[in-house]
Design an enzyme around this catalytic site. Structure first.
Site, PDB file in Angstrom:
ATOM      1  N   TYR A 112      55.025  53.079  44.346  1.00 18.88           N
ATOM      2  CA  TYR A 112      53.750  52.515  43.877  1.00 18.88           C
ATOM      3  C   TYR A 112      54.073  51.734  42.609  1.00 18.88           C
ATOM      4  CZ  TYR A 112      48.650  52.632  43.008  1.00 18.88           C
ATOM      5  OH  TYR A 112      47.344  52.309  42.795  1.00 18.88           O
ATOM      6  N   ARG A 165      45.669  38.542  44.806  1.00 18.61           N
ATOM      7  CA  ARG A 165      45.809  38.973  43.410  1.00 18.61           C
ATOM      8  C   ARG A 165      46.555  40.308  43.393  1.00 18.61           C
ATOM      9  NH1 ARG A 165      44.285  42.175  39.755  1.00 18.61           N
ATOM     10  NH2 ARG A 165      43.017  43.362  41.234  1.00 18.61           N
ATOM     11  N   LYS A 183      49.840  52.245  48.986  1.00 12.78           N
ATOM     12  CA  LYS A 183      48.598  53.002  48.807  1.00 12.78           C
ATOM     13  C   LYS A 183      48.492  54.111  49.855  1.00 12.78           C
ATOM     14  CE  LYS A 183      46.245  50.712  45.526  1.00 12.78           C
ATOM     15  NZ  LYS A 183      45.516  51.265  44.378  1.00 12.78           N
ATOM     16  N   GLU A 255      41.823  45.896  48.803  1.00  6.79           N
ATOM     17  CA  GLU A 255      42.864  46.001  47.790  1.00  6.79           C
ATOM     18  C   GLU A 255      43.406  44.632  47.388  1.00  6.79           C
ATOM     19  OE1 GLU A 255      44.848  48.024  45.079  1.00  6.79           O
ATOM     20  OE2 GLU A 255      43.639  49.047  46.594  1.00  6.79           O
ATOM     21  N   ASP A 256      43.358  44.328  46.106  1.00  8.03           N
ATOM     22  CA  ASP A 256      43.995  43.141  45.529  1.00  8.03           C
ATOM     23  C   ASP A 256      43.492  41.831  46.127  1.00  8.03           C
ATOM     24  OD1 ASP A 256      45.304  44.837  43.880  1.00  8.03           O
ATOM     25  OD2 ASP A 256      47.301  44.529  44.694  1.00  8.03           O
ATOM     26  N   ASP A 278      39.249  49.391  45.549  1.00  7.43           N
ATOM     27  CA  ASP A 278      39.933  50.252  44.593  1.00  7.43           C
ATOM     28  C   ASP A 278      40.093  49.576  43.235  1.00  7.43           C
ATOM     29  OD1 ASP A 278      41.356  52.731  44.001  1.00  7.43           O
ATOM     30  OD2 ASP A 278      43.126  51.457  43.844  1.00  7.43           O
ATOM     31  N   ASN A 420      48.846  46.356  35.139  1.00  7.40           N
ATOM     32  CA  ASN A 420      50.083  46.614  35.873  1.00  7.40           C
ATOM     33  C   ASN A 420      50.735  45.298  36.288  1.00  7.40           C
ATOM     34  OD1 ASN A 420      50.053  49.506  36.021  1.00  7.40           O
ATOM     35  ND2 ASN A 420      48.353  49.361  37.444  1.00  7.40           N
TER      36      ASN A 420
END
Length: 581
Positions: A112, A165, A183, A255-256, A278, A420
């Site tokens: 991760y 992203r 994930k 996600e992203d 998330d 991050n």
């Protein structure tokens, strides 16, 4: 390390489980779900046609895990460790999760954040074997037939990205597939959700990353991102196909996605599907949990905090919204709660009539100008926040002057550098602790080592990692049959997580429990969330379990090998000859 942790993470097995398989011979060994390496018993080798295809030794899983653990310890490059671990997953799924779970504190940063970000940027160069499902915009009208190609028929959780992203790294296109894969590894390792029930998906609509468009190893469509109505049509078709094939209560985690799509899609789908984002809701819950834990150390309720964000995108707005909900639950009005939350982005403080304007998602946190503010340091000095939260993804913008200012304004300043990967964090743990003389309450999105102060005191920073939230929430949602996930579920999860931090851990500098405890933390969170959704009438799985603790724990997947030989038994007292008259 292995023997010390095994008793805490491996549930006891009182009887042998048989796993029915029609496969025989070499295919058994090539399938990561059925492969045991040299742990196949002699009987299995003989009955299943693999005798002689393996060396004669019959190994235990303990021995296999020790071998992989020792090999990992010899490696120093995080990317090489990632490649090696993913190789284990491709060959022997149960052994992979055994190794991951028993050294979760050291290996989570590999599978991760932060290493998964590095792996994504090199995805086409380190590619070994495809994981997950790739759906391109060229597949419009055929998404259901692509889902039918996925070998598992009982999927409970989907993590999907369009790669726009990825962490703080930007548009990585299909290279972003590493994120859904990572994930879902944590869905299993932390939440105990069966891996075959998890489906990682990458939606490929192109990329605006010019470097990738010139990269001969790039694995997606060589075209600019499609931002037309065709994009929406593809996502609509995908969502409809998922619930048609797997059921209305299938969990779909976004996600992203880029900011412009993330808010729009969650608003569009949250009342129609079992879905959450998330980056918005998971990040919000873990950040709020840190604040709730911090208020125990400071003795100041959340309603008395002023919070200043560096960043005003989906993460910042998600956290700001959940903080507002927590303040309202504590008795404040929505208007007064919002007044205590400020956002600062690349254009400056979000205030009325600023030249660059604001978007519709930010309007709730746009305030009258507090005075002359031309830098983030000015914003700190003018607003006088008790907490600053960095979610900008722009690197070291909590400068020494900013940290010193927070230390002069507050006896116990709260400093969260949540961006991050590690290189994008707003400051280091060492800077935060040393510049405030150890008085600050610090958390980061990626891990930092412990810091030793001049007086010899050792502080261990907490990692505000979404992995503390989404596996437990996902487990609870799946088990209780929730159809629509309310933000109150994430508020409940945040409160559960804050309660998991012990007083001793807080004296060590932690605002979150140690990652080594994350599986038990996730299970306890799932139990409390299951209790909550049944109490609030959100659950659709009946009959309601009376003992929620026993119900949740009985479903947890473990890494013990199943027996692959047929269930062989006798018929006592049965005769196979005709009865005499």
């Amino acid at each position: 390390m292995l023997s010390r942790l095994r008793s805490t993470v491996r549930p006891s097995v009182t009887a042998c489980r048989w796993a029915h398989t029609k496969e025989k011979g070499k295919p058994l060994m090539l399938n990561p779900r059925t492969n045991k390496g040299m742990a196949f018993s002699l009987q299995e080798r003989q009955i299943l046609g693999i005798q002689g295809l393996l060396p004669p030794k019959i190994e235990t899983q303990d021995n296999q895990a020790m071998r992989f653990q020792q090999n990992l310890q010899k490696m120093t490059d995080p990317l090489q460790k990632y490649i090696y671990l993913m190789g284990i997953q491709e060959r022997n799924e149960r052994l992979f999760y055994r190794v991951l779970m028993e050294d979760i504190e050291d290996l989570m940063p590999i599978v991760y954040t932060p290493t998964v970000g590095l792996a994504c940027t090199h995805y086409g160069h380190i590619f070994r074997r495809p994981k997950g499902l790739f759906i391109s915009i060229m597949d419009r009208g055929h998404v259901r037939s692509i889902l039918d190609n996925w070998p598992e028929t009982d999927v409970a959780a989907v993590v999907v990205t369009d790669g726009e992203r990825i962490l703080g790294l930007g548009d990585l296109g299909v290279y972003g597939m590493g994120i859904p894969v990572g994930k879902l590894c944590l869905y299993t390792a932390c939440g105990g959700i069966r891996p075959e029930k998890c489906l990682p998906v990458c939606i490929d609509v192109g990329t605006d990353n010019e470097t990738l468009l010139q990269d001969p190893f790039y694995m997606g469509l060589y075209q600019k991102r499609d931002r037309s109505q065709l994009y929406d049509d593809l996502i609509d078709e995908f969502m409809e196909a998922i619930v048609e094939k797997y059921g209305q209560d299938t969990l779909i985690q976004f996600e992203d996605f880029g900011n412009h799509n993330a808010f729009r899609l969650i608003k569009k789908y949250r009342e129609k599907y079992c879905t959450f984002n998330d980056d918005i809701q998971g990040t919000a819950a873990v950040a709020l949990a840190g604040l709730l834990a911090a208020q125990r150390a400071i003795g100041k309720p959340i309603t008395e905090h002023n919070v200043l964000f560096l960043g005003a995108g989906e993460a910042a707005l998600g956290i700001a919204g959940l903080i507002t909900m927590a303040m309202m639950e504590a008795g404040m009005s929505q208007e007064d709660a919002r007044k205590r939350v400020w956002l600062y982005d690349k254009h400056g403080l979000l205030v009325q009539d600023r030249p660059q304007g604001t978007d519709g998602n930010q309007e709730a946190f746009v305030h009258p100008s507090p005075g002359e503010v031309s830098s983030f340091l000015d914003a700190v000095n003018v607003i006088k926040p008790t907490a600053i939260i960095g979610v900008s993804g722009a690197g070291r913008l909590f400068t020494h002057d900013v940290i010193k200012a927070m230390g002069s304004l507050n006896e116990r300043p709260i400093i969260f550098a949540l961006s991050n990967p590690t290189t994008k964090a707003e400051c280091t743990a060492e800077d935060a602790y040393t510049l405030t003389e150890g008085r600050c309450l610090f958390a980061s999105g990626s891990p930092f080592d412990s810091v030793t102060l001049a007086n010899g005191r050792v502080l261990t920073p907490g990692q505000g990692n979404n992995a503390y939230i989404f596996p437990g929430v996902a487990l609870a949602v799946i088990l209780s049959g929730v159809r629509h996930i309310s933000d109150t579920v994430f508020l409940e999860a945040a409160k559960c997580l804050a309660e998991e931090v012990t007083d001793q851990e807080m004296t060590e500098g932690r605002l979150y429990p140690p990652l080594s405890n994350i599986r038990e933390v996730s299970i306890r969170m799932a139990i409390k969330v299951v209790e909550y959704v049944y109490a609030k009438g959100m659950a659709f799985r009946y009959p309601e379990p009376l003992d929620k603790d026993k119900f949740v724990r009985s479903t947890i997947w473990n890494t013990n090998y199943d027996s692959l030989v047929p269930d062989i038994y006798e018929w006592p007292g049965v005769s196979h000859t005709p009865l005499k008259k």
